[in-house]
Design a protein around this motif. Structure first.
Motif, PDB file in Angstrom:
ATOM      1  N   THR A 143      41.490  39.401  19.328  1.00 54.04           N
ATOM      2  CA  THR A 143      42.633  39.091  20.195  1.00 54.04           C
ATOM      3  C   THR A 143      43.007  40.352  20.962  1.00 54.04           C
ATOM      4  O   THR A 143      43.207  41.421  20.362  1.00 54.04           O
ATOM      5  CB  THR A 143      43.831  38.593  19.377  1.00 54.04           C
ATOM      6  OG1 THR A 143      43.444  37.407  18.673  1.00 54.04           O
ATOM      7  CG2 THR A 143      45.002  38.262  20.284  1.00 54.04           C
ATOM      8  N   VAL A 144      43.091  40.222  22.271  1.00 56.77           N
ATOM      9  CA  VAL A 144      43.404  41.346  23.150  1.00 56.77           C
ATOM     10  C   VAL A 144      44.618  40.983  23.983  1.00 56.77           C
ATOM     11  O   VAL A 144      44.676  39.880  24.562  1.00 56.77           O
ATOM     12  CB  VAL A 144      42.212  41.695  24.058  1.00 56.77           C
ATOM     13  CG1 VAL A 144      42.549  42.880  24.948  1.00 56.77           C
ATOM     14  CG2 VAL A 144      40.968  41.993  23.220  1.00 56.77           C
TER      15      VAL A 144
ATOM     16  N   ARG B 172      47.478  37.440  26.955  1.00 58.56           N
ATOM     17  CA  ARG B 172      46.738  37.571  25.706  1.00 58.56           C
ATOM     18  C   ARG B 172      45.553  36.597  25.712  1.00 58.56           C
ATOM     19  O   ARG B 172      45.684  35.451  26.151  1.00 58.56           O
ATOM     20  CB  ARG B 172      47.662  37.256  24.536  1.00 58.56           C
ATOM     21  CG  ARG B 172      47.019  37.228  23.165  1.00 58.56           C
ATOM     22  CD  ARG B 172      47.978  36.607  22.149  1.00 58.56           C
ATOM     23  NE  ARG B 172      49.211  37.351  22.061  1.00 58.56           N
ATOM     24  CZ  ARG B 172      49.497  38.246  21.120  1.00 58.56           C
ATOM     25  NH1 ARG B 172      48.606  38.485  20.163  1.00 58.56           N
ATOM     26  NH2 ARG B 172      50.639  38.887  21.104  1.00 58.56           N
ATOM     27  N   HIS B 173      44.393  37.058  25.216  1.00 57.83           N
ATOM     28  CA  HIS B 173      43.214  36.197  25.096  1.00 57.83           C
ATOM     29  C   HIS B 173      42.528  36.468  23.771  1.00 57.83           C
ATOM     30  O   HIS B 173      42.554  37.595  23.254  1.00 57.83           O
ATOM     31  CB  HIS B 173      42.233  36.433  26.240  1.00 57.83           C
ATOM     32  CG  HIS B 173      42.738  35.938  27.555  1.00 57.83           C
ATOM     33  ND1 HIS B 173      42.623  34.640  27.955  1.00 57.83           N
ATOM     34  CD2 HIS B 173      43.394  36.602  28.556  1.00 57.83           C
ATOM     35  CE1 HIS B 173      43.170  34.495  29.150  1.00 57.83           C
ATOM     36  NE2 HIS B 173      43.648  35.673  29.539  1.00 57.83           N
ATOM     37  N   THR B 174      41.886  35.422  23.243  1.00 62.38           N
ATOM     38  CA  THR B 174      41.161  35.532  21.981  1.00 62.38           C
ATOM     39  C   THR B 174      39.702  35.160  22.187  1.00 62.38           C
ATOM     40  O   THR B 174      39.395  34.126  22.799  1.00 62.38           O
ATOM     41  CB  THR B 174      41.786  34.623  20.913  1.00 62.38           C
ATOM     42  OG1 THR B 174      43.137  35.052  20.665  1.00 62.38           O
ATOM     43  CG2 THR B 174      40.999  34.689  19.609  1.00 62.38           C
ATOM     44  N   LEU B 175      38.836  36.017  21.716  1.00 62.76           N
ATOM     45  CA  LEU B 175      37.391  35.802  21.775  1.00 62.76           C
ATOM     46  C   LEU B 175      36.887  35.587  20.357  1.00 62.76           C
ATOM     47  O   LEU B 175      37.116  36.410  19.467  1.00 62.76           O
ATOM     48  CB  LEU B 175      36.716  37.031  22.401  1.00 62.76           C
ATOM     49  CG  LEU B 175      35.185  37.081  22.390  1.00 62.76           C
ATOM     50  CD1 LEU B 175      34.601  35.963  23.239  1.00 62.76           C
ATOM     51  CD2 LEU B 175      34.691  38.443  22.898  1.00 62.76           C
ATOM     52  N   THR B 176      36.196  34.467  20.133  1.00 59.08           N
ATOM     53  CA  THR B 176      35.589  34.208  18.833  1.00 59.08           C
ATOM     54  C   THR B 176      34.075  34.331  18.950  1.00 59.08           C
ATOM     55  O   THR B 176      33.487  33.923  19.957  1.00 59.08           O
ATOM     56  CB  THR B 176      35.966  32.820  18.300  1.00 59.08           C
ATOM     57  OG1 THR B 176      35.552  31.828  19.239  1.00 59.08           O
ATOM     58  CG2 THR B 176      37.467  32.706  18.091  1.00 59.08           C
TER      59      THR B 176
ATOM     60  N   GLU C  96      29.411  29.310  25.081  1.00 56.02           N
ATOM     61  CA  GLU C  96      29.205  29.455  26.526  1.00 56.02           C
ATOM     62  C   GLU C  96      30.502  29.822  27.236  1.00 56.02           C
ATOM     63  O   GLU C  96      30.523  30.679  28.118  1.00 56.02           O
ATOM     64  CB  GLU C  96      28.652  28.149  27.105  1.00 56.02           C
ATOM     65  CG  GLU C  96      28.415  28.220  28.615  1.00 56.02           C
ATOM     66  CD  GLU C  96      28.291  26.870  29.286  1.00 56.02           C
ATOM     67  OE1 GLU C  96      28.027  26.836  30.504  1.00 56.02           O
ATOM     68  OE2 GLU C  96      28.478  25.829  28.603  1.00 56.02           O
ATOM     69  N   HIS C  97      31.602  29.164  26.871  1.00 53.76           N
ATOM     70  CA  HIS C  97      32.878  29.373  27.552  1.00 53.76           C
ATOM     71  C   HIS C  97      33.950  29.799  26.569  1.00 53.76           C
ATOM     72  O   HIS C  97      33.946  29.423  25.397  1.00 53.76           O
ATOM     73  CB  HIS C  97      33.326  28.088  28.263  1.00 53.76           C
ATOM     74  CG  HIS C  97      32.735  27.935  29.622  1.00 53.76           C
ATOM     75  ND1 HIS C  97      33.388  28.308  30.769  1.00 53.76           N
ATOM     76  CD2 HIS C  97      31.537  27.463  30.021  1.00 53.76           C
ATOM     77  CE1 HIS C  97      32.624  28.059  31.821  1.00 53.76           C
ATOM     78  NE2 HIS C  97      31.487  27.545  31.389  1.00 53.76           N
ATOM     79  N   GLY C  98      34.890  30.598  27.075  1.00 50.35           N
ATOM     80  CA  GLY C  98      36.087  30.995  26.348  1.00 50.35           C
ATOM     81  C   GLY C  98      37.269  30.984  27.296  1.00 50.35           C
ATOM     82  O   GLY C  98      37.167  30.515  28.438  1.00 50.35           O
ATOM     83  N   SER C  99      38.360  31.544  26.872  1.00 44.22           N
ATOM     84  CA  SER C  99      39.577  31.498  27.694  1.00 44.22           C
ATOM     85  C   SER C  99      39.473  32.355  28.947  1.00 44.22           C
ATOM     86  O   SER C  99      40.255  32.188  29.892  1.00 44.22           O
ATOM     87  CB  SER C  99      40.783  31.932  26.863  1.00 44.22           C
ATOM     88  OG  SER C  99      40.651  33.281  26.436  1.00 44.22           O
ATOM     89  N   LEU C 100      38.519  33.281  28.982  1.00 47.71           N
ATOM     90  CA  LEU C 100      38.295  34.094  30.182  1.00 47.71           C
ATOM     91  C   LEU C 100      37.176  33.531  31.055  1.00 47.71           C
ATOM     92  O   LEU C 100      36.688  34.201  31.959  1.00 47.71           O
ATOM     93  CB  LEU C 100      37.973  35.538  29.790  1.00 47.71           C
ATOM     94  CG  LEU C 100      39.155  36.338  29.217  1.00 47.71           C
ATOM     95  CD1 LEU C 100      38.688  37.652  28.634  1.00 47.71           C
ATOM     96  CD2 LEU C 100      40.211  36.573  30.296  1.00 47.71           C
ATOM     97  N   GLY C 101      36.763  32.302  30.793  1.00 47.17           N
ATOM     98  CA  GLY C 101      35.705  31.677  31.577  1.00 47.17           C
ATOM     99  C   GLY C 101      34.366  31.775  30.878  1.00 47.17           C
ATOM    100  O   GLY C 101      34.288  31.931  29.650  1.00 47.17           O
ATOM    101  N   GLN C 102      33.310  31.684  31.673  1.00 48.10           N
ATOM    102  CA  GLN C 102      31.982  31.778  31.064  1.00 48.10           C
ATOM    103  C   GLN C 102      31.768  33.168  30.481  1.00 48.10           C
ATOM    104  O   GLN C 102      32.106  34.179  31.092  1.00 48.10           O
ATOM    105  CB  GLN C 102      30.872  31.461  32.064  1.00 48.10           C
ATOM    106  CG  GLN C 102      29.516  31.429  31.385  1.00 48.10           C
ATOM    107  CD  GLN C 102      28.370  30.954  32.234  1.00 48.10           C
ATOM    108  OE1 GLN C 102      27.230  30.968  31.776  1.00 48.10           O
ATOM    109  NE2 GLN C 102      28.622  30.521  33.450  1.00 48.10           N
TER     110      GLN C 102
END
Length: 677
Positions: free
Chosen positions: A89-90, A236-240, A181-187
């Motif tokens: 989480t950033v 805020r965005h979260t990358l899994t 492939e996709h997350g909250s920041l796009g591809q």
């Protein structure tokens, strides 16, 4: 105003922090050197150091850090067998907006050979020095040439990848990173680099990055594609993602891809628009209606969707003897015709087979290709005296299979048998006496071997095995076993190359199909110690690195998006030809039988998904997706290569209709596929 790139000052070097160690020094040091890298608009990377690390009793790891006006938190949850599920989480903590992307990096120890793997996109060095067709290649610093598509670091958008993951190994073990492939920041995207001269670094990016250049299918790369995200204060965005710690076996990727395939899950309803029986009916009609020409009897390679503006002028008036036309698909058409009692289709299929078998080279082999303008020739090898062994081997195998099927009905074709025998004689003559490798190419005038580079000769191996039984000649099986021993080195090294005429010495999905056919048949011909079965399994695992384990997201305004095309089960053609194709159906019977021999449902699921996928986009009526009834496209564009993402090639290909027909006719005799009918 957005902050400038100086807001993300990269002066804090990677070595300034010890990072998060995931493997002890005794096992080989593998670590996340920072919580996250903040990528500025100019490409500078500011690491967020792990200033606060907490390790739980169950193996969890929680790390926090701050830098450049951002706060980052990383949580790693162990999942057993070296697997971690990660949640990053950033948040933007500064009062002003700024442009930044995110990078996750996993740093391995010193490596002699990183063994890069990005499924469907990158295999080791990826392109051998002798390959004639440029596409992305790895080379250490000092040997790089980005304009020539050679570099020590590459990053790719996720939809290029059959599974968005990246693998490498050092001297003690290996590791992988995988992401959706996709997350909250796009591809999102994956990448790798060789840092500090000998240390593999695995990378994930959100949004994706394509650098140092972007590959569009030609020798002229496009500029780097570097999407940006403008972070607002408080955003805020979260990358899994997942982290995988592996042993040093080059085959260690296989269980990871299997697990990711399972974790992705399947949709509630099949992708297929139609059942296998209807797909057989439509593809047979398309092959006969749009590709068959009676004078002389041929299956022309392409037929244009647009019959008004292009008509016959849009059709490729040529026929390879196999591969993209010819005997495999005449065999499939004949199987269908005999089953359904269609005399016209049977006559056409027999005519095509007769035409090919009646015209052999002075050296006693099949020719590569017929064309209306030039007659018989070597094909697409670029040398009028060089015949590609894969083309000849496939033609021999499927002529043999057609002969066997006809004999089972009490019909003999002496012309076909003679063609099989003389081609196998050339294969035996061309087998290297020392290594056992079969020729990669044969001379048109003499039939002699021209070289033994790559894995093209594997295509003859299956023909030798089946001919030993049908023609009662054990010499063929002995030669096949010698060749199987020789090509085992390629399979174990995880690098097969050279199957298609148009992709020289490059790894392709078609190399994998040939290997699956060859080693499955060797196993079935007698395998007391199980060696051939193990090689068939390894070949299948390598082949499945090209198979999409997820459904690519298409814009709703594109053709593929509007029709809801689902990509799970489709194969990337190759790192050189980055589009989806149906050629994997050529080894559908062997893959199903391999699953049966191993007692492993994973391979059966993959085979069914392959057949399921390509029962989409078979034209059900004139006008369906702007095609005519029975037409089947060769290419589906799932990424930004050759054409815009979401398009398909507006040509029906003989092999595309033919391989679907072959798979559907084969499915009728496979108990495991009865529910697909």
């Amino acid at each position: 105003m957005p902050a400038s790139s100086t807001d993300l000052d990269p002066s804090t070097a990677r070595s300034a922090t010890g990072g998060l160690t995931l493997r002890s020094p005794d096992e080989g040091l593998v670590r996340l050197p920072y919580v996250v890298g903040l990528l500025a608009a100019d490409g500078a990377c500011l690491p967020v150091p792990a200033a606060d690390v907490v390790r739980g009793a169950t193996g969890t790891v929680h790390a926090r850090g701050r830098a450049g006006g951002f706060r980052a938190e990383l949580h790693l949850e162990p999942g057993g067998e070296g697997r971690y599920t990660a949640r990053l989480t950033v948040a933007r903590t500064a009062a002003e907006a700024t442009v930044s992307g995110l990078r996750v990096e996993l740093l391995l120890g010193p490596a002699d050979d990183p063994g890069w793997l990005v499924p469907g996109v990158f295999y080791g060095r990826n392109r051998l020095p002798g390959a004639t067709r440029p596409f992305p290649r790895f080379a250490p610093c000092g040997d790089d040439d980005p304009t020539g598509l050679t570099a020590p670091a590459w990053s790719f958008r996720a939809d290029r990848c059959a599974t968005p993951a990246v693998f490498a190994r050092d001297r003690r073990g290996g590791a992988a990173l995988a992401v959706a492939e996709h997350g909250s920041l796009g591809q999102q995207g994956v990448g790798f680099a060789l840092v500090d001269q000998d240390r593999p670094a695995l990378r994930l990016h959100a949004p994706y990055r394509e650098e140092p250049v972007s590959y569009y299918g030609s020798d002229r790369p496009r500029p780097a594609d570097l999407p940006e995200h403008l972070w607002q204060p408080g955003e805020r965005h979260t990358l899994t993602f997942t982290v995988h710690l592996l042993d040093a076996d080059p085959h260690a990727y296989a269980p990871v891809l299997r697990a990711l395939h399972t974790a992705t899950g399947t949709a509630d309803t099949p992708a297929a628009w139609i059942g296998a029986r209807q797909a057989a009916e439509l593809s047979a009609e398309g092959l006969h209606r749009w590709h068959y020409r009676p004078d002389p009897p041929v299956l022309v390679e392409t037929a244009a969707f647009d019959r008004e503006a292009l008509g016959e002028g849009g059709d490729r008036q040529a026929m390879h003897v196999s591969w993209i036309s010819g005997t495999p698909y005449a065999h499939a058409l004949l199987l269908h015709a005999r089953r359904t009692g269609d005399a016209d289709m049977a006559e056409a299929a027999v005519g095509v087979m007769d035409h090919i078998c009646a015209h052999l080279t002075p050296g006693g082999t099949f020719w590569g290709q017929w064309s209306r303008s030039g007659g018989w020739s070597a094909g697409w090898t670029g040398d009028r005296e060089r015949l590609h062994a894969r083309t000849l081997g496939d033609a021999t195998l499927f002529t043999l299979r057609a002969l066997r099927a006809e004999r089972a009905r009490g019909i003999d074709h002496p012309l076909w048998e003679e063609a099989v025998r003389v081609n196998l004689a050339a294969a035996l003559k061309g087998q290297d006496r020392v290594t056992g490798r079969l020729a990669a190419a044969h001379h048109t005038g003499t039939g002699a071997a021209l070289d033994h580079e790559g894995s093209a000769g594997l295509a003859f191996l299956g023909a030798l095995v089946e001919a030993a039984a049908l023609l009662d000649n054990p010499v063929y099986l002995e030669a096949a076993r010698r060749a199987g021993d020789a090509y085992a080195t390629d399979v174990v090294s995880e690098f097969l190359c050279g199957a298609p005429e148009d992709v020289s010495l490059a790894p392709t999905s078609e190399d994998g199909y040939n290997a699956v056919i060859a080693y499955t048949l060797l196993h079935e011909a007698g395998d007391p110690d199980g060696r051939w079965l193990d090689l068939a399994r390894r070949a299948a695992d390598w082949t499945l690195t090209f198979r999409y384990t997820y459904d690519v997201r298409f814009d709703e305004h594109t053709l593929l998006g509007r029709y809801g095309f689902r990509t799970r089960g489709a194969d990337q053609a190759s790192p050189s030809n980055q589009h989806l194709h149906a050629f994997g159906l050529i080894c559908l019977p062997e893959t199903v039988r391999l699953a049966r021999h191993l007692g492993d449902a994973y391979y059966l699921r993959s085979a069914r998904e392959n057949l399921d996928c390509f029962r989409q986009f078979v034209a059900r009526t004139d006008g369906d997706f702007n095609a005519y009834r029975g037409m089947v496209s060769e290419r589906f564009y799932q990424t930004d290569c050759f054409q815009a993402k979401g398009m398909l090639l507006t040509l029906s290909h003989a092999w595309s209709a033919g391989v679907l027909l072959y798979a559907c006719e084969s499915a009728l005799g496979l108990p495991e596929l009865q529910e697909d009918l």
